[in-house]
Design an enzyme around this catalytic site. Structure first.
Site, mmCIF file in Angstrom:
data_model
loop_
_atom_site.group_PDB
_atom_site.id
_atom_site.type_symbol
_atom_site.label_atom_id
_atom_site.label_comp_id
_atom_site.label_asym_id
_atom_site.label_seq_id
_atom_site.Cartn_x
_atom_site.Cartn_y
_atom_site.Cartn_z
ATOM 1 N N ARG A 88 -0.320 93.796 74.798
ATOM 2 C CA ARG A 88 -0.864 94.245 75.731
ATOM 3 C C ARG A 88 -1.446 92.947 76.436
ATOM 4 O O ARG A 88 -1.740 92.462 75.927
ATOM 5 C CB ARG A 88 -1.811 95.481 75.685
ATOM 6 C CG ARG A 88 -1.601 96.282 75.302
ATOM 7 C CD ARG A 88 -0.460 96.925 75.352
ATOM 8 N NE ARG A 88 0.039 98.042 74.854
ATOM 9 C CZ ARG A 88 0.993 98.723 74.874
ATOM 10 N NH1 ARG A 88 1.299 97.937 74.608
ATOM 11 N NH2 ARG A 88 0.916 100.219 74.080
ATOM 12 N N ARG A 121 10.763 101.734 69.366
ATOM 13 C CA ARG A 121 9.851 101.668 67.868
ATOM 14 C C ARG A 121 8.648 102.335 67.909
ATOM 15 O O ARG A 121 8.094 103.472 68.609
ATOM 16 C CB ARG A 121 9.399 100.154 68.152
ATOM 17 C CG ARG A 121 10.675 99.376 68.520
ATOM 18 C CD ARG A 121 9.668 98.183 68.297
ATOM 19 N NE ARG A 121 8.756 97.272 67.700
ATOM 20 C CZ ARG A 121 7.374 97.035 67.808
ATOM 21 N NH1 ARG A 121 7.232 97.202 69.110
ATOM 22 N NH2 ARG A 121 6.584 96.782 66.917
ATOM 23 N N LYS A 128 8.862 96.606 83.113
ATOM 24 C CA LYS A 128 9.768 96.500 81.607
ATOM 25 C C LYS A 128 11.237 97.517 82.674
ATOM 26 O O LYS A 128 11.423 98.120 82.723
ATOM 27 C CB LYS A 128 9.606 97.591 80.681
ATOM 28 C CG LYS A 128 10.134 97.955 80.079
ATOM 29 C CD LYS A 128 9.666 98.741 78.192
ATOM 30 C CE LYS A 128 9.984 98.483 77.499
ATOM 31 N NZ LYS A 128 9.277 98.974 76.271
HETATM 32 C C1 BT5 Z 1 11.835 100.212 72.835
HETATM 33 O O1 BT5 Z 1 10.976 100.486 72.737
HETATM 34 O O2 BT5 Z 1 11.612 99.589 74.678
HETATM 35 C C2 BT5 Z 1 13.368 100.523 72.417
HETATM 36 C C3 BT5 Z 1 13.820 101.259 73.160
HETATM 37 C C4 BT5 Z 1 15.141 101.291 73.098
HETATM 38 C C5 BT5 Z 1 16.701 102.846 73.438
HETATM 39 C C6 BT5 Z 1 17.468 102.640 73.041
HETATM 40 S S1 BT5 Z 1 18.700 104.223 74.130
HETATM 41 C C7 BT5 Z 1 19.803 103.619 73.215
HETATM 42 C C8 BT5 Z 1 19.121 103.533 72.105
HETATM 43 N N1 BT5 Z 1 19.236 105.220 71.558
HETATM 44 C C9 BT5 Z 1 17.831 105.045 71.181
HETATM 45 O O3 BT5 Z 1 17.169 106.846 70.428
HETATM 46 N N2 BT5 Z 1 17.828 104.005 70.927
HETATM 47 C C10 BT5 Z 1 17.919 102.761 71.914
HETATM 48 P P1 BT5 Z 1 9.401 100.124 72.300
HETATM 49 O O4 BT5 Z 1 8.876 99.060 72.537
HETATM 50 O O5 BT5 Z 1 8.767 101.355 71.418
HETATM 51 O O6 BT5 Z 1 9.232 101.207 73.494
HETATM 52 C C11 BT5 Z 1 9.248 102.047 73.877
HETATM 53 C C12 BT5 Z 1 8.096 102.469 75.341
HETATM 54 O O7 BT5 Z 1 8.716 102.072 76.235
HETATM 55 C C13 BT5 Z 1 7.173 104.024 75.339
HETATM 56 O O8 BT5 Z 1 6.178 104.303 74.632
HETATM 57 C C14 BT5 Z 1 7.532 103.576 77.132
HETATM 58 O O9 BT5 Z 1 5.753 103.188 77.167
HETATM 59 C C15 BT5 Z 1 8.291 102.456 77.453
HETATM 60 N N3 BT5 Z 1 9.294 103.108 78.306
HETATM 61 C C16 BT5 Z 1 10.037 104.720 77.782
HETATM 62 N N4 BT5 Z 1 11.357 104.555 77.878
HETATM 63 C C17 BT5 Z 1 11.273 103.445 79.449
HETATM 64 C C18 BT5 Z 1 12.023 103.398 80.581
HETATM 65 N N5 BT5 Z 1 12.840 104.255 81.462
HETATM 66 N N6 BT5 Z 1 12.087 102.466 81.399
HETATM 67 C C19 BT5 Z 1 10.496 101.563 81.211
HETATM 68 N N7 BT5 Z 1 9.421 101.504 79.931
HETATM 69 C C20 BT5 Z 1 9.988 102.617 79.327
#
Ligand code: BT5
Length: 245
Positions: A240, A40, A104
């Site tokens: 948070r 997001r 997460k």
């Molecule tokens: C999300 O956003 O958590 C939504 C993620 C959705 C990903 C899927 S993959 C398939 C589809 N195609 C895409 O391009 N997107 C979707 P948000 O709440 O904004 O969280 C992002 C934050 O999560 C980042 O800033 C990191 O801090 C953390 N993060 C990133 N990758 C992570 C991971 N693999 N595991 C845990 N935390 C992660």
């Protein structure tokens, strides 16, 4: 169901095809490797080909964009349903994260395209499936990451996980189409990882401290602050844990 070896973002791909060709029936797109995963608010979703599931599901519901309050939260419940079937009992962090033990496990990104008969939704989900040091290094953020294997998950075949997620989404979103979020709030609140915890929110750049009280029947987050109860609906809110001073 389509499986591709590599793409930038499965959400971007399904959005582009919806905009170019319209809605052509429910579609699940799984990428073995995603090179420009989106979260997001312009954030990055990190993944590796070895350890991650990255998939998006497009479907259409007979509601205008203005009547979609809480839809992201319903997608979170659907993801929990699917993971329950693999022996993982996830909690939800408003609006769109799945956690296990405060870490997460998965994130959801819901995007919408208006259609003549309602709204096409693209529900993207990124799930950490296996432990992976490369992935952990790439995750920059407030919460540590975990994965299904570490959380005790069973039968972790990725295409099967993706199909289970799509079926759960279809089932939950059909119920949402009929009744909106009001029938989901108590169930969501039972899964809420932050319920009654001290939290700090970033609301359009301003920090707000309080105690989290779950969601209301439109999916808005309720927070008791020093100046009374506040309700957050905006997409521009980051939640948070707040450590006691
Ligand atoms: C999300 O956003 O958590 C939504 C993620 C959705 C990903 C899927 S993959 C398939 C589809 N195609 C895409 O391009 N997107 C979707 P948000 O709440 O904004 O969280 C992002 C934050 O999560 C980042 O800033 C990191 O801090 C953390 N993060 C990133 N990758 C992570 C991971 N693999 N595991 C845990 N935390 C992660």
């Amino acid at each position: 169901m389509h499986v591709v070896a590599t793409t930038g973002s499965t959400n971007s791909d399904l959005l582009a095809s919806l905009r170019a060709d319209g809605f052509d029936g429910p579609t699940l797109l799984v990428a073995d490797r995603q090179t420009a995963g989106r979260g997001r608010l312009g954030r990055v979703w990190a993944s590796t080909a070895r350890a991650s599931l990255t998939a998006s599901f497009a479907l259409c519901i007979a509601r205008p964009i203005a009547a979609l309050e809480g839809v992201t939260l319903v997608c979170g419940l659907a993801a929990c349903d699917a993971l329950d079937g693999h022996g993982v009992d996830a909690r939800l962090k408003w609006p769109n994260d799945l956690l296990v033990d405060g870490r997460k496990l998965a994130g959801i990104l819901v995007e919408a395209v208006p259609m003549a008969s309602g709204t096409a939704l693209v529900v993207g989900i990124g799930v950490n499936v296996e432990p992976d040091d490369v992935l952990i290094e790439r995750v920059v953020g407030a919460l540590p990451a975990t994965d299904l294997r570490t959380a005790g998950g069973r039968s972790l075949v990725r295409n099967r996980l993706a199909a289970g997620l799509a079926l759960a989404l279809q089932r939950r979103l059909t119920a949402f189409e009929a009744g909106g979020f009001a029938t989901f709030d108590s169930e969501w609140n039972r899964r809420d990882a932050f319920r009654d915890k001290a939290v700090s929110l970033l609301d359009a750049g301003k920090r707000v401290a309080g105690v989290e009280r779950g969601v209301d029947d439109l999916g808005a987050l309720l927070v008791d602050t020093a100046s009374g109860r506040r309700r957050f609906v905006s997409g521009d809110v980051s939640l948070r844990f707040r450590h006691a001073p």
